[in-house]
Design a protein around this motif. Structure first.
Motif, PDB file in Angstrom:
ATOM      1  N   GLU A  91     -37.784  -6.813   1.726  1.00 30.76           N
ATOM      2  CA  GLU A  91     -36.946  -5.609   1.727  1.00 30.76           C
ATOM      3  C   GLU A  91     -35.658  -5.799   0.921  1.00 30.76           C
ATOM      4  N   VAL A  92     -35.260  -7.048   0.758  1.00 34.95           N
ATOM      5  CA  VAL A  92     -33.996  -7.375   0.091  1.00 34.95           C
ATOM      6  C   VAL A  92     -34.203  -7.357  -1.419  1.00 34.95           C
ATOM      7  N   THR A  93     -33.386  -6.547  -2.102  1.00 33.58           N
ATOM      8  CA  THR A  93     -33.492  -6.466  -3.560  1.00 33.58           C
ATOM      9  C   THR A  93     -32.452  -7.313  -4.278  1.00 33.58           C
ATOM     10  N   SER A  94     -31.299  -7.557  -3.644  1.00 31.07           N
ATOM     11  CA  SER A  94     -30.234  -8.349  -4.260  1.00 31.07           C
ATOM     12  C   SER A  94     -29.392  -9.003  -3.181  1.00 31.07           C
ATOM     13  N   VAL A  95     -28.841 -10.174  -3.501  1.00 35.39           N
ATOM     14  CA  VAL A  95     -27.878 -10.853  -2.635  1.00 35.39           C
ATOM     15  C   VAL A  95     -26.801 -11.434  -3.530  1.00 35.39           C
ATOM     16  N   TYR A  96     -25.542 -11.165  -3.175  1.00 34.35           N
ATOM     17  CA  TYR A  96     -24.402 -11.641  -3.955  1.00 34.35           C
ATOM     18  C   TYR A  96     -23.417 -12.356  -3.048  1.00 34.35           C
ATOM     19  N   LEU A  97     -22.866 -13.482  -3.496  1.00 31.37           N
ATOM     20  CA  LEU A  97     -21.745 -14.123  -2.823  1.00 31.37           C
ATOM     21  C   LEU A  97     -20.490 -13.406  -3.293  1.00 31.37           C
ATOM     22  N   MET A  98     -19.644 -13.003  -2.348  1.00 32.75           N
ATOM     23  CA  MET A  98     -18.489 -12.161  -2.668  1.00 32.75           C
ATOM     24  C   MET A  98     -17.185 -12.845  -2.271  1.00 32.75           C
ATOM     25  N   SER A  99     -16.118 -12.411  -2.892  1.00 35.43           N
ATOM     26  CA  SER A  99     -14.787 -12.768  -2.423  1.00 35.43           C
ATOM     27  C   SER A  99     -14.274 -11.579  -1.618  1.00 35.43           C
ATOM     28  N   GLY A 100     -13.276 -11.808  -0.785  1.00 36.29           N
ATOM     29  CA  GLY A 100     -12.698 -10.693  -0.043  1.00 36.29           C
ATOM     30  C   GLY A 100     -13.056 -10.709   1.430  1.00 36.29           C
ATOM     31  N   GLY A 101     -13.242  -9.525   1.998  1.00 33.04           N
ATOM     32  CA  GLY A 101     -13.396  -9.354   3.437  1.00 33.04           C
ATOM     33  C   GLY A 101     -14.749  -9.733   4.008  1.00 33.04           C
ATOM     34  N   PHE A 102     -15.738  -9.985   3.179  1.00 36.89           N
ATOM     35  CA  PHE A 102     -17.051 -10.418   3.667  1.00 36.89           C
ATOM     36  C   PHE A 102     -17.592 -11.447   2.695  1.00 36.89           C
ATOM     37  N   ASP A 103     -18.641 -12.138   3.083  1.00 39.16           N
ATOM     38  CA  ASP A 103     -19.147 -13.261   2.288  1.00 39.16           C
ATOM     39  C   ASP A 103     -20.312 -12.900   1.367  1.00 39.16           C
ATOM     40  N   LEU A 104     -21.264 -12.161   1.909  1.00 36.11           N
ATOM     41  CA  LEU A 104     -22.450 -11.803   1.136  1.00 36.11           C
ATOM     42  C   LEU A 104     -22.610 -10.294   1.095  1.00 36.11           C
ATOM     43  N   MET A 105     -23.044  -9.793  -0.037  1.00 33.91           N
ATOM     44  CA  MET A 105     -23.433  -8.393  -0.139  1.00 33.91           C
ATOM     45  C   MET A 105     -24.948  -8.396  -0.342  1.00 33.91           C
ATOM     46  N   VAL A 106     -25.639  -7.711   0.554  1.00 29.95           N
ATOM     47  CA  VAL A 106     -27.094  -7.654   0.522  1.00 29.95           C
ATOM     48  C   VAL A 106     -27.506  -6.221   0.225  1.00 29.95           C
ATOM     49  N   MET A 107     -28.304  -6.043  -0.812  1.00 29.69           N
ATOM     50  CA  MET A 107     -28.870  -4.733  -1.129  1.00 29.69           C
ATOM     51  C   MET A 107     -30.310  -4.758  -0.636  1.00 29.69           C
ATOM     52  N   LEU A 108     -30.704  -3.692   0.075  1.00 31.40           N
ATOM     53  CA  LEU A 108     -32.078  -3.640   0.528  1.00 31.40           C
ATOM     54  C   LEU A 108     -32.588  -2.220   0.485  1.00 31.40           C
ATOM     55  N   GLU A 109     -33.905  -2.091   0.563  1.00 32.80           N
ATOM     56  CA  GLU A 109     -34.504  -0.765   0.543  1.00 32.80           C
ATOM     57  C   GLU A 109     -35.621  -0.675   1.563  1.00 32.80           C
ATOM     58  N   GLY A 110     -35.825   0.536   2.021  1.00 34.29           N
ATOM     59  CA  GLY A 110     -36.884   0.835   2.976  1.00 34.29           C
ATOM     60  C   GLY A 110     -37.307   2.275   2.793  1.00 34.29           C
ATOM     61  N   LYS A 111     -38.227   2.737   3.616  1.00 34.37           N
ATOM     62  CA  LYS A 111     -38.710   4.114   3.512  1.00 34.37           C
ATOM     63  C   LYS A 111     -37.820   5.090   4.271  1.00 34.37           C
ATOM     64  N   THR A 112     -37.177   4.609   5.345  1.00 33.91           N
ATOM     65  CA  THR A 112     -36.356   5.499   6.169  1.00 33.91           C
ATOM     66  C   THR A 112     -35.064   4.791   6.579  1.00 33.91           C
ATOM     67  N   LEU A 113     -34.095   5.586   7.040  1.00 31.28           N
ATOM     68  CA  LEU A 113     -32.854   5.016   7.568  1.00 31.28           C
ATOM     69  C   LEU A 113     -33.165   4.099   8.745  1.00 31.28           C
ATOM     70  N   LYS A 114     -34.089   4.523   9.584  1.00 31.64           N
ATOM     71  CA  LYS A 114     -34.464   3.748  10.768  1.00 31.64           C
ATOM     72  C   LYS A 114     -35.053   2.397  10.367  1.00 31.64           C
ATOM     73  N   GLU A 115     -35.874   2.386   9.335  1.00 29.38           N
ATOM     74  CA  GLU A 115     -36.477   1.134   8.868  1.00 29.38           C
ATOM     75  C   GLU A 115     -35.416   0.159   8.380  1.00 29.38           C
TER      76      GLU A 115
END
Length: 162
Positions: A91-115
């Motif tokens: 489900e994960v399309t991208s993962v980035y190490l970030m600076s700032g208020g959080f460590d990782l940014m994860v992009m993901l996709e699914g068929k529904t909001l619930k998924e």
């Protein structure tokens, strides 16, 4: 000698450009351009070729989300191990190490909001080094990878002056 920077910029804008077109643009012969592309692939500089699709214009249901993840890095390996665990999920399309208020940014996709929410709740949040997650659903894309996805309405009415 093919100029790598110009070659990379050209294919970054249009990965479907032909070798013959690249050769003309760069003032090089096709064999040299093809050999340079192969070398860039072998060195891991060119990692893949992708098509950008505006899914909102299709009948395919697709929900995309950006997840901000705070983690506890593991001693001796930092963030790499947890990033690898996360990016292995299909489900994960991208993962980035970030600076700032959080460590990782994860992009993901699914068929529904619930998924997508289920993925965050049942797979991502329970990971032992994950401290917190914040989910942001992508509602509309305006520009991606330098390409404008929305077109302004062109007013084709004639101007009338009395």
């Amino acid at each position: 000698m093919v100029k790598r920077e110009e070659l990379l910029r050209s294919i970054d804008k249009n990965s479907r450009i032909s070798i013959s077109e690249l050769a003309v643009m760069l003032g090089e012969n096709e064999i040299d351009v093809a050999n340079e592309l192969k070398a860039l692939e072998d060195e891991g500089i060119i990692c893949g070729y992708h098509t950008m699709i505006d899914w909102s214009k299709t009948s395919i249901d697709k929900v995309m989300a950006l997840i901000e993840v705070k983690v506890t890095p593991q001693r001796g390996i930092g963030f790499d191990s947890i990033a690898e665990r996360i990016y292995k999920y299909p489900e994960v399309t991208s993962v980035y190490l970030m600076s700032g208020g959080f460590d990782l940014m994860v992009m993901l996709e699914g068929k529904t909001l619930k998924e997508v929410a289920s993925f965050v709740t049942n797979k991502l949040s329970p990971l032992d080094t994950v401290l917190s997650c914040s989910t942001h659903f992508i509602l509309q894309k305006y520009k991606e990878h330098g390409t404008i996805l929305t077109k302004k309405y062109d007013d084709t009415r004639e101007i009338f002056t009395p």
